[in-house]
Design an enzyme around this catalytic site. Structure first.
Site, PDB file in Angstrom:
ATOM      1  N   ALA A  63       0.867  -1.176   0.000  1.00 59.37           N
ATOM      2  CA  ALA A  63       0.000   0.000   0.000  1.00 59.37           C
ATOM      3  C   ALA A  63       0.902   1.223   0.000  1.00 59.37           C
ATOM      4  O   ALA A  63       2.096   1.126   0.287  1.00 59.37           O
ATOM      5  CB  ALA A  63      -0.860  -0.017   1.249  1.00 59.37           C
ATOM      6  N   GLU A 105      -0.891  -9.293  -1.080  1.00 58.21           N
ATOM      7  CA  GLU A 105      -2.307  -9.619  -0.862  1.00 58.21           C
ATOM      8  C   GLU A 105      -3.079  -9.654  -2.184  1.00 58.21           C
ATOM      9  O   GLU A 105      -3.972 -10.486  -2.364  1.00 58.21           O
ATOM     10  CB  GLU A 105      -2.933  -8.608   0.097  1.00 58.21           C
ATOM     11  CG  GLU A 105      -2.379  -8.747   1.505  1.00 58.21           C
ATOM     12  CD  GLU A 105      -3.003  -7.751   2.450  1.00 58.21           C
ATOM     13  OE1 GLU A 105      -2.652  -6.549   2.347  1.00 58.21           O
ATOM     14  OE2 GLU A 105      -3.854  -8.153   3.258  1.00 58.21           O
TER      15      GLU A 105
HETATM   16  N1  COA Z   1       4.598   3.395  -0.027  1.00 61.25           N
HETATM   17  C1  COA Z   1       5.075   4.595  -0.434  1.00 61.25           C
HETATM   18  N2  COA Z   1       6.344   4.787  -0.815  1.00 61.25           N
HETATM   19  C2  COA Z   1       7.163   3.726  -0.782  1.00 61.25           C
HETATM   20  C3  COA Z   1       6.738   2.452  -0.377  1.00 61.25           C
HETATM   21  C4  COA Z   1       5.390   2.310   0.001  1.00 61.25           C
HETATM   22  N3  COA Z   1       4.892   1.135   0.388  1.00 61.25           N
HETATM   23  N4  COA Z   1       7.781   1.602  -0.445  1.00 61.25           N
HETATM   24  C5  COA Z   1       8.817   2.314  -0.888  1.00 61.25           C
HETATM   25  N5  COA Z   1       8.444   3.591  -1.090  1.00 61.25           N
HETATM   26  C6  COA Z   1       9.279   4.682  -1.606  1.00 61.25           C
HETATM   27  C7  COA Z   1      10.387   5.045  -0.641  1.00 61.25           C
HETATM   28  O1  COA Z   1       9.944   5.989   0.307  1.00 61.25           O
HETATM   29  C8  COA Z   1      11.419   5.608  -1.574  1.00 61.25           C
HETATM   30  O2  COA Z   1      11.004   6.914  -1.911  1.00 61.25           O
HETATM   31  P1  COA Z   1      12.085   8.057  -2.149  1.00 61.25           P
HETATM   32  O3  COA Z   1      12.924   7.606  -3.285  1.00 61.25           O
HETATM   33  O4  COA Z   1      11.267   9.271  -2.402  1.00 61.25           O
HETATM   34  O5  COA Z   1      12.837   8.137  -0.855  1.00 61.25           O
HETATM   35  C9  COA Z   1      11.268   4.770  -2.833  1.00 61.25           C
HETATM   36  O6  COA Z   1       9.952   4.211  -2.763  1.00 61.25           O
HETATM   37  C10 COA Z   1      12.273   3.640  -2.971  1.00 61.25           C
HETATM   38  O7  COA Z   1      12.248   2.883  -1.761  1.00 61.25           O
HETATM   39  P2  COA Z   1      13.599   2.365  -1.073  1.00 61.25           P
HETATM   40  O8  COA Z   1      13.204   1.681   0.166  1.00 61.25           O
HETATM   41  O9  COA Z   1      14.564   3.481  -0.989  1.00 61.25           O
HETATM   42  O10 COA Z   1      14.129   1.332  -2.188  1.00 61.25           O
HETATM   43  P3  COA Z   1      14.771  -0.090  -1.995  1.00 61.25           P
HETATM   44  O11 COA Z   1      15.032  -0.598  -3.358  1.00 61.25           O
HETATM   45  O12 COA Z   1      15.877  -0.025  -1.010  1.00 61.25           O
HETATM   46  O13 COA Z   1      13.637  -1.016  -1.325  1.00 61.25           O
HETATM   47  C11 COA Z   1      11.451  -1.975  -1.021  1.00 61.25           C
HETATM   48  C12 COA Z   1      12.456  -1.296  -2.005  1.00 61.25           C
HETATM   49  C13 COA Z   1      10.154  -2.117  -1.732  1.00 61.25           C
HETATM   50  C14 COA Z   1      11.984  -3.358  -0.628  1.00 61.25           C
HETATM   51  C15 COA Z   1      11.332  -1.095   0.235  1.00 61.25           C
HETATM   52  O14 COA Z   1      11.029   0.216  -0.168  1.00 61.25           O
HETATM   53  C16 COA Z   1      10.248  -1.527   1.190  1.00 61.25           C
HETATM   54  O15 COA Z   1      10.461  -2.422   1.976  1.00 61.25           O
HETATM   55  N6  COA Z   1       9.092  -0.830   1.147  1.00 61.25           N
HETATM   56  C17 COA Z   1       8.048  -0.993   2.112  1.00 61.25           C
HETATM   57  C18 COA Z   1       7.275  -2.207   1.855  1.00 61.25           C
HETATM   58  C19 COA Z   1       6.164  -2.319   2.851  1.00 61.25           C
HETATM   59  O16 COA Z   1       6.339  -2.196   4.050  1.00 61.25           O
HETATM   60  N7  COA Z   1       5.016  -2.569   2.322  1.00 61.25           N
HETATM   61  C20 COA Z   1       3.869  -2.768   3.136  1.00 61.25           C
HETATM   62  C21 COA Z   1       3.055  -1.570   3.102  1.00 61.25           C
HETATM   63  S1  COA Z   1       1.427  -2.132   3.450  1.00 61.25           S
END
Ligand code: COA
Length: 697
Positions: A63, A105
């Site tokens: 999300a 999901e």
């Molecule tokens: N919602 C909004 N923004 C998100 C996001 C999310 N779920 N997941 C990542 N982003 C954004 C980050 O804030 C970052 O933004 P920025 O470049 O403006 O700082 C960008 O996407 C890249 O994320 P980053 O974490 O820096 O990249 P990464 O390659 O190291 O990791 C993921 C990618 C997807 C593994 C990691 O971002 C992550 O674990 N995200 C959260 C996943 C999560 O908890 N999902 C459940 C939500 S219900």
């Protein structure tokens, strides 16, 4: 139609593609696009199968966290999942990258799942203080049972595609041509007249009800003491999967999600998520050119040096480790060897990896051997003279343009940089012990540090899997400055009437894994004693000085390593309070004519935390920290501050800045300078703002 989702047809297969860079988060535009196309698909009887996929680097990674904590604009994810699941034709999720949270999901709501071999998937919502809200708590256990589902939802760790295949979470993991494979599967399903296979109707994981219930009960016992509000709710929801009809389970999940999402823990955890990413955005990145780092030198093979060497080796860098003499070098190398042997034993790495890492390590006693490295991290004894000597030699031998980093906890980087011919190449890297494990890396920027050097440090931190925080030059930088105030606030209470064990217990109750006196005992009381002795000459005589720590050290009690400190170690029932320390404290009180009084848990917490937040505010005021959230990141990743509290600045925001300022003022008569509130408090309070308003984007 939303641009974040597109629909194409490949023969009778509808291919729905999500395109919302960078991580295809399920923002409103994506949800609306999915909703609209689902409606089209439902109406089109020519469609015989559907593929759900995503463009770019990943299947949706969840999300949109930015939408959390405020009312969600419909359609909500859970309704989209239900609608996908109810389609009359087979729906295949084509998974690549990281299918996380809401993304996973969505995949669970599809009827079939095919994934790239390198994909990972999971439900990390627990780390954001919530739980899966798109049906994950109901669908996942139907596929894999209670134990595995709870492991994934409470643990929050993603699983690899091959592991997911073994668990029955996906139908197949493929090595290449994922889309072709998904299309072939779709055509195959059509050929065989296979219909939908709704996960809600699957019973694979629910078939053994007794086992299911006992797994739920075991998890409930295991987490009975968790301070996290979402954990019991997750367990209840997973339990409901076997007890309630699907719709009732979904309704329960929604209610639990809403309750958690608006709570303070979820707010703090979201803050931590964004604060960590924000910390990596520093002004020096603009227009900077990264310097190439291929080989790293580490000077000093003690605890810090060998830990830093391991961190660099783990990231794949060849490392030249320098020590003054052969014995010291050998001791350092054997520490590194032992670390890797332990890792093999524990199954963290295999034997080949161990060998590769050790082959990349080159030990030497000659500084000249650093002539070809691109970066040296100096980690010798924390003493200005010693460090100056090392830097003078490095200046002689290192190639032009190479970076000279000093691992220091307190020393003045500017003074050190000015002793050599290239101060622009000097930067501070403050690692935390054990350096290969602790996540925090303070990158200390000196007055003359070139922006390319700063930017390279941030890029390197990512490779080392560290969380970097930018700090300006100041005694103790960010983390140790705040720590010093925390300890002082605690020491004042010792003198006034609290015991070390009471203070430790109150801070553990707040969520710290250990209290401040336990930490001191672990680190060695002689270390802070040496520092106090060093600072004695320059200390303001008017400053209130608590000498309890000195009196303890004078007995030769340095904490765990000597078996005695604030606690006595080695007994069968674990550490116990040291009664002699209580006597010392009583003597110190008497010497200062203090009549001891009782401190409540709340007061102990308030004093410690408001001291931390006040010091954090001063660091922002002085420009040592770029923003309040950087202070939080330092405390979360380097000092055990409980993540669900978000850090001291977030704590102050949640507690109310006026209340914190009032508390500081009420303590002020005891020690006017120490407790004087930073002017930032008044500034924010009068404008109805919070520390979070100073964090920027
Ligand atoms: N919602 C909004 N923004 C998100 C996001 C999310 N779920 N997941 C990542 N982003 C954004 C980050 O804030 C970052 O933004 P920025 O470049 O403006 O700082 C960008 O996407 C890249 O994320 P980053 O974490 O820096 O990249 P990464 O390659 O190291 O990791 C993921 C990618 C997807 C593994 C990691 O971002 C992550 O674990 N995200 C959260 C996943 C999560 O908890 N999902 C459940 C939500 S219900």
């Amino acid at each position: 139609m939303s641009l974040a989702v597109s629909l194409e047809f490949e023969n009778s297969v509808a291919v729905v593609t999500i395109n919302n860079p960078p991580v295809n988060a399920l923002s409103h535009s994506v949800r609306q696009g999915l909703w609209d196309y689902l409606e089209q698909i439902e109406r089109n009887s020519d469609i015989k199968a559907v593929i759900l996929r995503a463009e770019g680097r990943t299947f949706p990674a969840g999300a949109d966290v930015r939408e959390f904590g405020r009312p969600r604009t419909p359609p909500i994810l859970s309704k989209i999942c239900d609608r996908i699941e109810a389609l009359p034709t087979p729906v295949i999720a084509e998974i690549h990258g990281t299918a996380l949270g809401g993304g996973f999901e969505l995949a669970l709501a599809c009827h079939y799942r095919i994934a790239d071999q390198t994909a990972r998937m999971g439900l990390p919502e627990v780390g954001l203080g919530v739980l899966p809200g798109g049906g994950g708590t109901q669908r996942l256990p139907r596929l894999v049972g209670a134990a595995q589902a709870l492991d994934m939802i409470i643990g929050g760790k993603p699983v690899s595609a091959p592991a997911a295949e073994a668990l029955g979470l996906i139908d197949r993991a493929v090595k290449k041509n994922l889309h072709q494979a998904a299309l072939a599967s779709a055509l195959n399903l059509i050929d065989h007249g296979a219909g939908p296979r709704p996960t809600r109707d699957r019973v694979d994981g629910l078939s053994n009800v007794a086992k299911y219930n006992s797994e739920v009960a075991a998890m409930r016992t295991r987490h009975a003491k968790s301070p996290l509000a979402n954990i019991p709710r997750i367990i209840n929801c997973v339990e409901a999967a076997v007890l309630l009809p699907f719709e009732a389970g979904i309704a329960m999940e929604r209610q639990a999600f809403d309750e958690c999402e608006t709570g303070p823990q979820a707010e703090a955890l979201r803050h931590a998520f964004f604060a960590e990413r924000r910390a990596a955005k520093v002004p020096e990145l603009k227009g900077a050119e990264l310097r190439e780092i291929h080989r790293i030198g580490v000077v000093g093979a003690g605890t810090m040096g060998s830990g830093i060497a391991i961190a660099c080796l783990d990231a794949g860098f060849p490392v030249t480790l320098v020590e003054r003499n052969v014995e010291g070098l050998q001791a350092g190398i054997s520490k590194i060897e032992k670390n890797y042997e332990r890792s093999v034993k524990k199954g963290r790495i295999d034997e080949t990896t161990r060998q590769n890492r050790m082959e990349q390590l080159n030990g030497t006693t000659e500084m000249q051997d650093l002539g070809q490295v691109d970066l040296v991290i100096e980690a010798v004894f924390e003493d200005e003279e010693v460090k100056r000597g090392v830097f003078a030699q490095l200046d002689q031998v290192m190639r032009p343009g190479a970076i000279l980093a000093t691992n220091t906890s307190y020393l003045d980087i500017n003074a050190l940089a000015d002793t050599i011919s290239r101060p622009e190449d000097v930067v501070g890297y403050h690692f935390f012990s054990p350096a290969h494990i602790m996540k925090l890396l303070e990158i200390v920027v000196g007055a003359k540090t070139h922006k390319d050097v700063v930017a390279t440090g941030f890029a390197l931190a990512k490779k080392l899997r560290k969380v970097p925080v930018r700090a300006g030059v100041a005694d103790g930088f960010i983390g140790n400055r705040v720590l010093a105030s925390y300890r002082l606030a605690a020491d004042f209470m010792l003198e006034e009437g609290a015991s070390p064990a009471e203070i430790d217990a109150a801070m553990r109750d707040f969520g710290f894994p250990v209290g401040p006196y336990q930490v001191l005992d672990m680190a060695g009381l002689d270390i802070s004693w040496a520092r106090r002795k060093r600072l004695a000459e320059t200390r303001d005589p008017k400053e209130r000085y608590v000498a309890i720590g000195d009196r303890i050290c004078e007995q030769g009690w340095f904490g765990q390593k000597t078996g005695r400190g604030y606690y006595i170690y080695g007994g069968e029932s674990g550490p116990v309070e040291n009664p002699d320390v209580l006597t010392i404290i009583a003597q110190e009180r008497a010497a200062k004519d203090i009549t001891p009084r009782a401190f409540s848990v709340e007061e102990i917490q308030m004093r410690c935390l408001s001291a931390m937040a006040n010091e954090g505010a001063r660091l922002v005021e002085e420009g040592v920290a770029l923003r309040p959230s950087d202070v939080d990141v330092a405390k979360l990743y380097g000092y055990g501050f409980p993540r669900h509290r978000g850090g001291p600045m977030m704590w102050a925001d949640q507690n109310g800045l006026l209340a914190v300022e009032n508390a500081l003022k009420s303590y002020q008569p005891e020690e006017p300078e120490f407790w004087k509130p930073s002017p930032i408090f008044a500034e924010l309070i009068k404008n109805g703002r919070h520390f979070s308003d100073l964090n920027g984007a």
